[in-house]
Motif scaffolding. Structure first.
Motif, mmCIF file in Angstrom:
data_model
loop_
_atom_site.group_PDB
_atom_site.id
_atom_site.type_symbol
_atom_site.label_atom_id
_atom_site.label_comp_id
_atom_site.label_asym_id
_atom_site.label_seq_id
_atom_site.Cartn_x
_atom_site.Cartn_y
_atom_site.Cartn_z
ATOM 1 N N PRO A 118 -7.917 2.049 -6.981
ATOM 2 C CA PRO A 118 -8.347 1.830 -5.594
ATOM 3 C C PRO A 118 -9.852 2.072 -5.424
ATOM 4 O O PRO A 118 -10.369 3.103 -5.856
ATOM 5 C CB PRO A 118 -7.531 2.872 -4.810
ATOM 6 C CG PRO A 118 -6.297 3.075 -5.634
ATOM 7 C CD PRO A 118 -6.765 2.957 -7.064
ATOM 8 N N TRP A 167 -7.818 -5.316 -0.157
ATOM 9 C CA TRP A 167 -6.517 -4.705 0.182
ATOM 10 C C TRP A 167 -6.177 -4.929 1.653
ATOM 11 O O TRP A 167 -5.012 -5.076 1.992
ATOM 12 C CB TRP A 167 -6.512 -3.208 -0.161
ATOM 13 C CG TRP A 167 -7.402 -2.371 0.721
ATOM 14 C CD1 TRP A 167 -8.698 -2.021 0.475
ATOM 15 C CD2 TRP A 167 -7.067 -1.800 1.992
ATOM 16 N NE1 TRP A 167 -9.186 -1.277 1.516
ATOM 17 C CE2 TRP A 167 -8.207 -1.110 2.458
ATOM 18 C CE3 TRP A 167 -5.908 -1.797 2.782
ATOM 19 C CZ2 TRP A 167 -8.228 -0.440 3.684
ATOM 20 C CZ3 TRP A 167 -5.926 -1.128 3.994
ATOM 21 C CH2 TRP A 167 -7.071 -0.451 4.427
ATOM 22 N N LEU A 220 -2.655 -5.616 -5.878
ATOM 23 C CA LEU A 220 -1.338 -5.551 -5.237
ATOM 24 C C LEU A 220 -0.517 -6.791 -5.564
ATOM 25 O O LEU A 220 0.710 -6.768 -5.471
ATOM 26 C CB LEU A 220 -1.486 -5.436 -3.715
ATOM 27 C CG LEU A 220 -2.194 -4.192 -3.189
ATOM 28 C CD1 LEU A 220 -2.368 -4.285 -1.673
ATOM 29 C CD2 LEU A 220 -1.430 -2.923 -3.561
ATOM 30 N N ILE A 232 0.843 -1.196 0.000
ATOM 31 C CA ILE A 232 0.000 0.000 0.000
ATOM 32 C C ILE A 232 0.886 1.258 0.000
ATOM 33 O O ILE A 232 0.638 2.216 -0.736
ATOM 34 C CB ILE A 232 -0.927 0.021 1.243
ATOM 35 C CG1 ILE A 232 -1.935 -1.136 1.202
ATOM 36 C CG2 ILE A 232 -1.635 1.366 1.385
ATOM 37 C CD1 ILE A 232 -3.082 -0.939 0.258
#
Lengths: 198, 292
Positions: free
Chosen positions: B241, B274, B251, B30
């Motif tokens: 996102p 996430w 990711l 992140i």
């Protein structure tokens, strides 16, 4: 980078003319009172038309959220309260926006055509909160002044009234009928075709 | 020889850390994404980062959807009474965590929707015991929310609708299609766990288990190149996102395979949000279990 720049401060309950002026992409900080509703609340609001909750909803935002809440003396402390997937409420949302005079909806993932049309008709807006940011968003909940339907629906599905201060969100569907979710879908569909062929 | 069974307190600590403290590889991913992002994507990623820090400091749930605990107990060598004891202690820890605000009561009656409020139900939590080929006893937990679970999917190849045949290119098409269909609904940027092969049931199971793999430990062999290629390709879709545009959309991608029936060729995708909450209890030589 200053991510807090250019944020519009909003109130709930609030002024519909302010909401009408919002556009897709605007970042907002919402303060006031918002009311949670997930699947059972939406079904109940659509079927039973309870008068008792109308004052809570008029000119306010409904928040698609099932919090983690802990009893704190006589009241409650909200420890995690991010948005849930809004699309599950699509069958009910347009009717509920109109019936209860909501200013709009807070959730994640966006909503469909019927809700978009209802937002245009009522001058409402869809605010997108960050999914998974439960702890951060709970830190902007400063009080729990009311709670309905706990016994009937349980903690995640009850109707919680949250007092919020500077609750951050992004406008992703506005009162002109514009939807960021639709434009991202279309763009990604084109790029998908370029990647794998039509 | 069999290991000890974690105590109720050790299970509680596992659940607290899993719910409130994201794994370092996920937080690092992140953080890297945030450095490369601006606009709405940057705002969302910075909220994700701030949220992770706040949750860890306060020992509060990263996300209010704490999922259904999925538990994999490996190398404990328990007999049937040991397994019963393991499950009883775990259930007690879940009850404690549910009443203390570490977990949300997420176990509801399938038909009536009645929520007993303690996080325990028929088939919940899910516990799997495995003993073969394990050097050390471990207990892994995954807290995976409903939104991400709902966008998981399974393809049966050949699938003409997406032009996917029974080869590496077909597998690639399935995984890109799954990411496209999910848009932001699984809370992107997600981590895709993929199973190639298996049957209807083992495919979903094994795909979910890929989410236990670290983001900095890619596959070796046939899937290594495909995993990194897929990350780049999916991130070019512009979903971004929470599906609000930009990058990244994922990711990481982790692919594993199981043998299949000659007539079947399944590609199964488990979508990890996430906020991938996985943690492990590791047995130390002195019999104490430590969360890692």
């Amino acid at each position: 980078m200053n991510f807090e720049a250019n944020q519009v401060r909003l109130q709930s309950p609030g002024d519909r003319d302010v909401i009408r002026s919002l556009r897709v992409g605007d970042r907002v900080l919402l303060s006031g009172f918002i009311v949670t509703g997930r699947d059972l609340v939406h079904r109940m609001l659509a079927r039973d038309l309870p008068d008792s909750v109308r004052p809570l909803l008029r000119n306010a935002f409904i928040y698609h959220c099932g919090p983690v809440a802990v009893r704190d003396g006589a009241g409650w402390r909200i420890v995690s309260a991010g948005p849930t997937t809004s699309m599950r409420e699509e069958p009910y949302q347009a009717g509920i926006l109109k019936e209860y005079g909501l200013l709009g909806v807070i959730g994640k993932g966006g909503m469909g055509r019927a809700t978009s049309i209802a937002l245009a008709e009522t001058g409402g807006v869809y605010l997108h909160a960050t999914g998974g940011a439960g702890s951060l968003l709970a830190s902007r909940i400063v009080g729990v002044p009311d709670l309905r339907y706990l016994a009937e629906f349980g903690v995640p599905e009850a109707m919680w009234v949250f007092q919020v201060s500077d609750f951050p969100a992004t406008v992703t569907m506005d009162s002109t009928g514009s939807s960021l979710h639709e434009s991202v879908l279309e763009l990604s569909r084109e790029r998908l075709a370029a990647l794998v062929g039509p | 020889m069999s290991a000890t069974i974690p105590s109720v307190d050790e299970f509680v600590e596992l659940l607290v850390v899993a719910s409130s403290d994201l794994p370092d590889d996920v937080e690092a991913a992140i953080g890297r994404a945030l450095l490369l992002s601006g606009g709405t994507a940057g705002c969302i990623l910075s909220e994700m980062r701030d949220n992770s820090e706040l949750a860890r400091v306060r020992r509060q749930p990263v996300c209010q959807d704490t999922g259904i605990p999925y538990v994999l107990a490996t190398g404990l060598g328990l007999d049937s009474s040991g397994r019963r004891d393991f499950k009883a202690r775990l259930a007690e820890a879940i009850r404690i965590c549910t009443s203390s605000g570490v977990l949300r009561p997420n176990a509801v009656d399938a038909l009536t929707g009645v929520n007993p409020g303690d996080g325990i139900g028929e088939g919940i939590p899910q516990v799997h015991f495995e003993d073969e080929g394990c050097e050390r006893a471990t207990v892994d937990v995954l807290l995976k929310g409903g939104g991400s679970e709902n966008v998981g999917c399974q393809y049966s190849l050949p699938d003409q609708s997406i032009g996917a045949g029974r080869d590496l290119e077909g597998i690639r098409r399935c995984i890109i299609d799954a990411a496209f269909r999910a848009q932001g609904l699984g809370c992107s940027p997600g981590i895709l766990g993929v199973c190639v092969g298996g049957d209807r049931a083992s495919g979903y199971e094994f795909a979910k288990r890929q989410l236990f793999r670290r983001l900095d430990h890619p596959s070796s062999g046939a899937f290594a190149a495909l995993e990194s290629e897929l990350v780049d390709q999916i991130n070019s879709l512009g979903i971004g996102p929470m599906g609000l545009g930009g990058s990244p959309t994922v990711l990481g991608v982790r692919i594993g395979s199981l043998a299949r029936h000659p007539a079947s060729f399944f590609v199964t995708v488990a979508y990890g949000c996430w906020a991938l909450r996985r943690r492990r209890l590791l047995a130390s030589p002195d019999g104490v279990w430590v969360v890692v």
